[in-house]
Design a protein around this motif. Structure first.
Motif, short mmCIF file in Angstrom:
data_model
loop_
_atom_site.label_atom_id
_atom_site.label_comp_id
_atom_site.label_asym_id
_atom_site.label_seq_id
_atom_site.Cartn_x
_atom_site.Cartn_y
_atom_site.Cartn_z
N HIS A 255 2.32 -2.17 11.59
CA HIS A 255 1.80 -3.11 12.58
C HIS A 255 0.57 -3.85 12.04
O HIS A 255 0.40 -5.06 12.25
CB HIS A 255 1.44 -2.36 13.87
N GLN A 256 -0.30 -3.11 11.30
CA GLN A 256 -1.50 -3.72 10.70
C GLN A 256 -1.16 -4.48 9.41
O GLN A 256 -1.98 -5.24 8.91
CB GLN A 256 -2.53 -2.62 10.40
N ASN A 257 0.05 -4.27 8.90
CA ASN A 257 0.55 -4.88 7.67
C ASN A 257 -0.33 -4.53 6.46
O ASN A 257 -0.71 -5.40 5.67
CB ASN A 257 0.70 -6.39 7.80
N SER A 267 -3.51 -4.82 1.28
CA SER A 267 -2.91 -5.81 2.19
C SER A 267 -1.52 -6.20 1.70
O SER A 267 -1.25 -6.19 0.50
CB SER A 267 -3.81 -7.05 2.27
N PRO A 270 2.74 -11.47 4.63
CA PRO A 270 3.16 -11.63 6.04
C PRO A 270 4.63 -11.31 6.28
O PRO A 270 5.00 -10.87 7.37
CB PRO A 270 2.86 -13.10 6.32
N CYS A 272 6.19 -8.90 5.30
CA CYS A 272 6.34 -7.44 5.43
C CYS A 272 5.93 -6.93 6.81
O CYS A 272 6.04 -5.73 7.08
CB CYS A 272 5.51 -6.73 4.35
N GLN A 273 5.41 -7.82 7.66
CA GLN A 273 4.91 -7.41 8.97
C GLN A 273 5.94 -6.58 9.72
O GLN A 273 7.08 -7.01 9.92
CB GLN A 273 4.55 -8.64 9.80
N GLY A 274 5.56 -5.36 10.09
CA GLY A 274 6.43 -4.50 10.88
C GLY A 274 7.38 -3.62 10.09
O GLY A 274 7.97 -2.70 10.64
#
Length: 354
Positions: A255-257, A267, A270, A272-274
């Motif tokens: 969730h925090q990616n 980090s 984007p 990869c989000q989720g």
């Protein structure tokens, strides 16, 4: 000798079930554009040769399967009426015939006028650079020369479609590397629609315009080599095209990616989000000093010199190991503590297998 008009191939809901119930090919729909070279790429038993044989007319598909060459439905036509050329891994040249006679064979069967036959064979001999070898028999040729004869014979009769079944497998590694570029160049000159079966990813990337990655009778993803390598949509595609590290993260970190490696928090892209499963290529991981801020810290457990690069295995906390490629002159040695960094855009989400 180039084809004036290239043919498209449409594979519509093609499947193959053997008498014992084994599924050799799951329902498959695929389009090969006019003049395109499409590679069917995958491990042994994945269905790629079955699909090639269905296109050729050598294998009868399940009811409801259709093959179109342009708008012509060839699904029920025998191979001799489909106007396909075939090139096999062992070339299947006639040992008693000369280079010239092998290339001319299909044209003689069609009773081509002798003047046209001589002209066409001459053009092909020029194309495949066999000038001066016309009278030699296959046993007097190198593996690469035999491959060129097989290609010339396969296209001599102006087939609508060219089918290549592992054409470089019989060659040694060094010769294969040099000839795959030559084969790619000749196929571009011919401008003929071709389907190329191989299990060799480097061969497919060098020769094909697009690749269809197959596994367990299914086409998993279709695209050009760079797209498939950089953005695989399936974990099998990612691991089959080169090497890849697979890492897990918690739902909270997804969730925090971010990804936690030891005390470091990295980090992610984007895209990869989720995603709780991430992928990263060995060449996309940077090795730095262990004390550098923000770097994950690990210990090199294995160092292998590969000639053009050095392959490191780095052990991290929580039993995580990463395969990393560094330059061939990199100073790192087994037992060294090193830092690990990955640029956010190099992380890929691992899609859930269908």
């Amino acid at each position: 000798m180039a084809n004036e008009v290239s043919t498209s191939i449409q594979i519509l809901n093609c499947a193959k079930t053997y008498p014992d119930g084994t599924k050799g090919l799951q329902p498959t729909t695929l389009t090969v554009e006019p003049g395109e070279v499409l590679a069917l790429l995958g491990p042994s038993g994945c269905g790629k040769t079955t699909l090639l044989r269905i296109i050729a007319g050598l294998e009868t598909p399940d009811e409801g399967s259709r093959i179109l060459f342009d708008t012509s439905d060839v699904s029920r036509l025998p191979i001799e009426k489909r106007q396909v050329g075939m090139m096999f891994q062992h070339y299947a040249l006639f040992p008693q015939m000369s280079v010239y006679s092998n290339i001319a064979y299909g044209l003689r069967i069609r009773k081509e006028p002798e003047d046209r036959l001589r002209k066409q064979v001459g053009e092909l001999i020029d194309l495949v650079r066999l000038n001066g070898l016309e009278k030699r028999r296959p046993s007097e040729l190198s593996g690469g020369q035999r491959q060129r004869v097989a290609l010339a014979r396969a296209v001599a009769a102006h087939p609508r479609v060219l089918l290549l079944d592992e054409p470089l497998t019989a060659l040694d590694a060094k010769l294969k590397e040099s000839l795959r570029d030559e084969l790619a160049q000749m196929l571009r000159q011919l401008r003929i629609t071709a389907v190329h079966v191989t299990h060799d990813q480097k061969e497919a990337m060098a020769i094909a315009d697009r690749m269809a990655i197959m596994h367990a009778g299914r086409v998993l993803q279709v695209g050009d080599g760079e797209t498939l390598y950089r953005t695989p949509s399936d974990p099998f595609v990612a691991s089959f095209l080169g090497r890849v590290n697979q890492l897990s993260r918690t739902s909270e970190h997804a969730h925090q990616n971010v990804l936690r490696l030891g005390s470091a928090v990295l980090s992610c892209s984007p895209v990869c989000q989720g995603a709780t499963q991430l992928l990263v290529r060995p060449e996309d991981i940077e090795v730095c000093m262990a004390r550098e801020e923000g770097a994950a810290v690990g210990q090199i457990s294995r160092r292998v010199f590969m000639g053009d690069r050095v392959q490191l295995t780095v052990d991290l906390p929580e039993a995580t190991s990463l395969l990393i490629d560094v330059g061939r002159d990199h100073a790192a040695r087994s037992g060294d503590m090193v830092g690990i960094r990955v640029a956010p855009h190099h992380w890929m989400p691992q899609a859930t297998a269908a």
